[in-house]
Scaffold this active site. Structure first.
Site, PDB file in Angstrom:
ATOM      1  N   GLU A 164      -2.158  -3.669  68.177  1.00  0.00           N
ATOM      2  CA  GLU A 164      -3.467  -4.487  68.614  1.00  0.00           C
ATOM      3  C   GLU A 164      -4.700  -3.339  68.438  1.00  0.00           C
ATOM      4  O   GLU A 164      -5.529  -3.671  69.111  1.00  0.00           O
ATOM      5  CB  GLU A 164      -2.901  -4.709  70.168  1.00  0.00           C
ATOM      6  CG  GLU A 164      -1.732  -5.316  70.624  1.00  0.00           C
ATOM      7  CD  GLU A 164      -0.996  -5.409  71.949  1.00  0.00           C
ATOM      8  OE1 GLU A 164      -0.900  -6.296  72.661  1.00  0.00           O
ATOM      9  OE2 GLU A 164      -1.702  -4.657  72.485  1.00  0.00           O
ATOM     10  N   CYS A 188      -8.416  -9.786  76.246  1.00  0.00           N
ATOM     11  CA  CYS A 188      -8.680  -8.917  76.749  1.00  0.00           C
ATOM     12  C   CYS A 188      -9.471  -7.356  75.559  1.00  0.00           C
ATOM     13  O   CYS A 188     -10.461  -6.923  76.382  1.00  0.00           O
ATOM     14  CB  CYS A 188      -7.454  -7.474  76.526  1.00  0.00           C
ATOM     15  SG  CYS A 188      -6.141  -8.742  79.305  1.00  0.00           S
ATOM     16  N   GLU A 195      -7.255 -10.069  70.283  1.00  0.00           N
ATOM     17  CA  GLU A 195      -7.282 -10.215  71.622  1.00  0.00           C
ATOM     18  C   GLU A 195      -7.839 -10.059  72.870  1.00  0.00           C
ATOM     19  O   GLU A 195      -8.882  -9.550  73.032  1.00  0.00           O
ATOM     20  CB  GLU A 195      -6.032  -8.358  72.227  1.00  0.00           C
ATOM     21  CG  GLU A 195      -5.351  -8.607  73.576  1.00  0.00           C
ATOM     22  CD  GLU A 195      -4.521  -7.794  74.304  1.00  0.00           C
ATOM     23  OE1 GLU A 195      -4.825  -7.858  75.432  1.00  0.00           O
ATOM     24  OE2 GLU A 195      -4.788  -6.457  73.920  1.00  0.00           O
ATOM     25  N   HIS A 234       1.158   5.038  82.005  1.00  0.00           N
ATOM     26  CA  HIS A 234      -0.575   3.754  81.910  1.00  0.00           C
ATOM     27  C   HIS A 234      -0.831   4.502  83.960  1.00  0.00           C
ATOM     28  O   HIS A 234      -1.513   3.327  83.969  1.00  0.00           O
ATOM     29  CB  HIS A 234      -0.943   2.515  81.745  1.00  0.00           C
ATOM     30  CG  HIS A 234      -0.250   2.246  80.305  1.00  0.00           C
ATOM     31  ND1 HIS A 234       0.178   3.263  79.612  1.00  0.00           N
ATOM     32  CD2 HIS A 234      -0.309   1.020  79.818  1.00  0.00           C
ATOM     33  CE1 HIS A 234      -0.421   2.247  78.385  1.00  0.00           C
ATOM     34  NE2 HIS A 234      -0.594   1.595  78.820  1.00  0.00           N
ATOM     35  N   HIS A 257      -6.486   1.040  69.401  1.00  0.00           N
ATOM     36  CA  HIS A 257      -5.806  -0.104  69.917  1.00  0.00           C
ATOM     37  C   HIS A 257      -6.826  -0.734  70.942  1.00  0.00           C
ATOM     38  O   HIS A 257      -7.844   0.169  70.971  1.00  0.00           O
ATOM     39  CB  HIS A 257      -4.843   0.747  70.967  1.00  0.00           C
ATOM     40  CG  HIS A 257      -4.834  -0.293  71.849  1.00  0.00           C
ATOM     41  ND1 HIS A 257      -5.467  -1.165  73.307  1.00  0.00           N
ATOM     42  CD2 HIS A 257      -3.148  -1.119  71.673  1.00  0.00           C
ATOM     43  CE1 HIS A 257      -4.766  -2.372  73.420  1.00  0.00           C
ATOM     44  NE2 HIS A 257      -3.778  -2.403  73.427  1.00  0.00           N
ATOM     45  N   CYS A 300      -1.679  -9.076  81.136  1.00  0.00           N
ATOM     46  CA  CYS A 300      -2.704  -8.657  81.427  1.00  0.00           C
ATOM     47  C   CYS A 300      -4.274  -8.998  80.670  1.00  0.00           C
ATOM     48  O   CYS A 300      -4.881  -9.137  81.649  1.00  0.00           O
ATOM     49  CB  CYS A 300      -3.433  -7.299  80.197  1.00  0.00           C
ATOM     50  SG  CYS A 300      -2.568  -7.281  78.548  1.00  0.00           S
ATOM     51  N   CYS A 301      -3.917 -10.473  79.959  1.00  0.00           N
ATOM     52  CA  CYS A 301      -5.234 -11.513  79.860  1.00  0.00           C
ATOM     53  C   CYS A 301      -5.688 -12.183  80.802  1.00  0.00           C
ATOM     54  O   CYS A 301      -7.030 -12.443  81.359  1.00  0.00           O
ATOM     55  CB  CYS A 301      -4.706 -11.998  78.377  1.00  0.00           C
ATOM     56  SG  CYS A 301      -4.702 -10.645  77.117  1.00  0.00           S
ATOM     57  N   GLY A 319      -2.723   7.561  78.567  1.00  0.00           N
ATOM     58  CA  GLY A 319      -2.873   6.384  76.523  1.00  0.00           C
ATOM     59  C   GLY A 319      -3.559   5.200  76.587  1.00  0.00           C
ATOM     60  O   GLY A 319      -4.297   4.657  76.159  1.00  0.00           O
ATOM     61  N   HIS A 320      -3.760   4.806  77.874  1.00  0.00           N
ATOM     62  CA  HIS A 320      -4.851   3.572  78.238  1.00  0.00           C
ATOM     63  C   HIS A 320      -6.307   4.303  78.953  1.00  0.00           C
ATOM     64  O   HIS A 320      -5.879   4.096  79.976  1.00  0.00           O
ATOM     65  CB  HIS A 320      -4.176   2.603  78.773  1.00  0.00           C
ATOM     66  CG  HIS A 320      -4.406   1.510  78.675  1.00  0.00           C
ATOM     67  ND1 HIS A 320      -5.553   0.763  78.255  1.00  0.00           N
ATOM     68  CD2 HIS A 320      -4.397   0.124  78.021  1.00  0.00           C
ATOM     69  CE1 HIS A 320      -6.160  -0.011  77.987  1.00  0.00           C
ATOM     70  NE2 HIS A 320      -4.597  -1.083  77.841  1.00  0.00           N
TER      71      HIS A 320
END
Length: 670
Positions: free
Chosen positions: A315, A333, A331, A145, A263, A417-418, A194-195
């Protein structure tokens, strides 16, 4: 707030542009933002200190030899600091004064200074790879990431620069962006992260600096994805699972994709970035793909609350119409990412439907992510918690269950993260209310405040969503020509009334917009009245998990039944709604931060059972269908019981208990 997360260039080819100034001054969102400003955001530095994020920055800077090792479970924990800095910067942009604002400014500069000190000489910045003895930069595009963290740093730097005018953090971001540009691209490293996240951040850095290379690199990352650079995952023997190319959205190029996949957060961050690229380049092919993918998401993969993500595993979105209420991941996020994507599509196209879904997600799937007191968070947002939820059996299990994937609020997460993501959206929320174009101003969301766009300015006063009356005072408009005030008519509003100066308007809404074009006099008032009668909503019959159920809604709010509000001994798993009974709203200023509840009637299930086997043959006659109200053999019909529904966003703010949004419909006998 005169600047927000999106500042289009003059050359941008969008239908609408964000408001040039926006301020929320009262009502629902002002209250939520006040808690964010007074409770959630100020707690950020302490939470980040306890979790080790700040220690990692100090260690990378070499300022604390005793903190030489990396602390935490994930290599991307720097992003939590970056998101908090973005939230703090947007909060400072609100322009408040006093000791609290001074302390927030001090903490903001302290953390910005930590980041600057931790940056490597060549511009690189990610403490996991700077501190790990065996860690190698760019070696793990799947789970490392690095570009994701860089993206959040760039967005924090842009927010900081717009809010404070200071260059320090922006200089850090530019140095890192230049390193990334020198490392990735055609003929260089041709993998993608990847993200996704770097894409939208690079576009915004381009908008802030005017450096075209950043926009070009964002476009490269968008078009490179889906061409197999990530394969099915990391090599065999590497840490982390190998979930397959759709998980990373690397199975098909964005322009060719027909369905959202993998995701949920990654998919929607990617699409938000692609929308930014389309906005600045006018790329029609990319725009068409984005419309197609939004339609797939909205029509087949979005929960009633606006939440997205059906599977705890990975997710991920899941299949079309795979929307289970109890196993919904949804989620927090992902709700935020959907709002980012939807707002960009509203600006790009000018269509009201995107802001319709943004409204639904804001009031429900997003607002549920943080407790009313601003102290606790939900990572996942299910639409049902069963009465016998195993995570509530005893205190020991309850403590073990609090965490990233449980249905219990917690002060922080291992993967945090949230919380800072919620903070940054609430802090920048005025930016999402209004837009302008050459013809006038558009109100997308309804909150008391003042908004300037399209050469004019309005003041809004409303008790929305508890009240349907929205008063809009036009206090500035071009005196020499006609000017258009556009009001979004929500898709759930089957009727509405509108007046200008107490005279009914002749115009009618088209495609979700009520456009009022005329020569305005300063002080003229438009009153829009939206119906807030409670209603039962039925699901698409292809959604297996809630077939035969209904949900209660009122205005933009989705409601749920929660155990604390029901008669003693009533199990939510054992009742069905009477669809013919009245739905009665009642405002409760003392409950859950001032809510309107809805009372209804429910009928206990009476299912005849022959012996030990819970299944039975069905029939076509009265009482033959499973779950029928009358049972069999002349069993006494159940007595209806009153039930009370609260807004979904307010659930899980009291003692743990059962909850459900979708409720079986059960017609009384006779």
């Amino acid at each position: 707030m005169s600047a927000g997360p999106i500042r289009l260039t003059r050359e941008a080819r969008t239908a609408l542009r964000p408001a040039t100034a926006a301020r929320i001054t009262g009502g629902f969102w002002a209250a939520r933002r006040r808690v964010n400003a007074e409770v959630s955001v100020p707690q950020g530095p302490d939470r980040l200190e306890r979790a080790g994020n700040l220690a990692n920055l100090r260690a990378a800077a070499g300022a604390a030899p005793e903190e030489s090792g990396f602390r935490g479970d994930f290599p991307f924990q720097d992003s939590d600091v970056h998101k908090w800095l973005e939230a703090a910067s947007w909060q400072l942009a609100d322009g408040g004064e006093g000791p609290a604002e001074e302390e927030l400014s001090r903490q903001t500069e302290r953390l910005a200074g930590l980041i600057a000190a931790a940056q490597a000489e060549d511009g690189y910045l990610q403490t996991y790879y700077q501190l790990g003895p065996d860690a190698r930069r760019w070696a793990d595009p799947h789970w490392g990431h690095e570009l994701y963290c860089a993206g959040h740093l760039l967005q924090a730097a842009v927010a900081h620069h717009r809010a404070t005018g200071r260059d320090g953090l922006l200089d850090v971001a530019v140095r890192y962006a230049d390193l990334i540009d020198a490392t990735f691209g055609p003929g260089k490293d041709e993998t993608v992260c990847g993200h996704p996240e770097i894409e939208t951040a690079l576009v915004e850095l381009y908008r802030e600096t005017g450096e075209r290379r950043y926009l070009d690199l964002a476009g490269y990352f968008v078009d490179r994805r889906g061409r197999g650079s990530l394969g099915d995952g990391p090599p065999e023997g590497s840490p982390g699972p190998r979930p397959g190319a759709p998980y990373w959205q690397d199975h098909v190029p964005v322009r060719e994709a027909t369905a959202v996949a993998g995701h949920a957060v990654r998919q929607l961050y990617l699409l938000a970035g692609a929308a930014d690229v389309a906005a600045e380049t006018g790329d029609e092919g990319l725009r068409e793909a984005l419309v197609r993918l939004w339609e797939d998401m909205a029509a087949t993969k979005t929960h009633l609350t606006g939440g997205v993500g059906s599977r705890h595993e990975l997710e991920s979105f899941g299949d079309a119409y795979e929307l289970p209420p109890d196993r919904a991941y949804a989620e927090t996020c992902a709700a935020i990412a959907a709002i980012h994507f939807g707002w960009r599509m509203a600006l790009l196209t000018g269509e009201a439907r995107y802001s319709d879904l943004v409204e639904r997600t804001l009031f429900n799937g997003f607002a549920s992510g943080v407790s009313i007191d601003g102290e606790r968070w939900l990572y996942v947002n299910p639409l049902r918690v069963r009465h016998d939820d195993e995570n509530r059996k005893d205190d020991e299990n309850r403590k073990a269950a609090t965490g990233d994937q449980s249905a219990h609020r917690t002060p922080w997460f291992r993967c945090a993260c949230c919380p800072p993501n919620v903070m940054r959206l609430l802090a920048s929320l005025p930016h999402y209310m209004a837009s302008g174009d050459a013809e006038g101003l558009q109100l997308h969301q309804y909150a008391s405040g003042s908004y300037e766009a399209g050469g004019g300015a309005v003041r809004v006063g409303t008790g929305y969503p508890w009240e349907g009356r929205i008063a809009v005072v036009v206090y500035a408009a071009p005196p020499e020509k006609d000017w258009t005030l556009s009001l979004r008519i929500p898709h759930w509003a089957r009727t509405y009334e509108a007046t200008v100066g107490r005279e009914p308007v002749a115009e009618r809404a088209e495609n979700g917009w009520l456009r009022l074009r005329r020569r305005w006099r300063p002080g003229e008032t438009v009153v829009l009245s939206l119906p807030l009668d409670p209603r039962l909503t039925r699901p698409d019959p292809r959604v297996d998990g809630v077939r035969g159920c209904a949900a209660i809604e009122r205005g933009p709010l989705v409601y749920c039944l929660e155990q604390p509000d029901q008669p003693a001994g009533l199990r939510l798993d054992d009742i069905g709604l009477d669809p013919d009974a009245a739905l009665i709203p009642e405002h409760r200023p003392e409950l859950l931060g001032r809510v309107t509840v809805i009372t209804a009637l429910a009928l206990p299930h009476t299912v005849a059972r022959d012996g030990w086997w819970p299944y039975r043959s069905g029939g076509t006659g009265p009482g033959g269908a499973a779950g029928g109200a009358g049972g069999a053999g002349g069993a006494k019909a159940p007595e209806p019981v009153p039930v009370t529904a609260i807004p979904y966003y307010a659930w899980a703010n009291r003692e743990p208990g059962a909850m459900r949004v979708w409720i079986p419909v059960q017609t009384p006998p006779g």
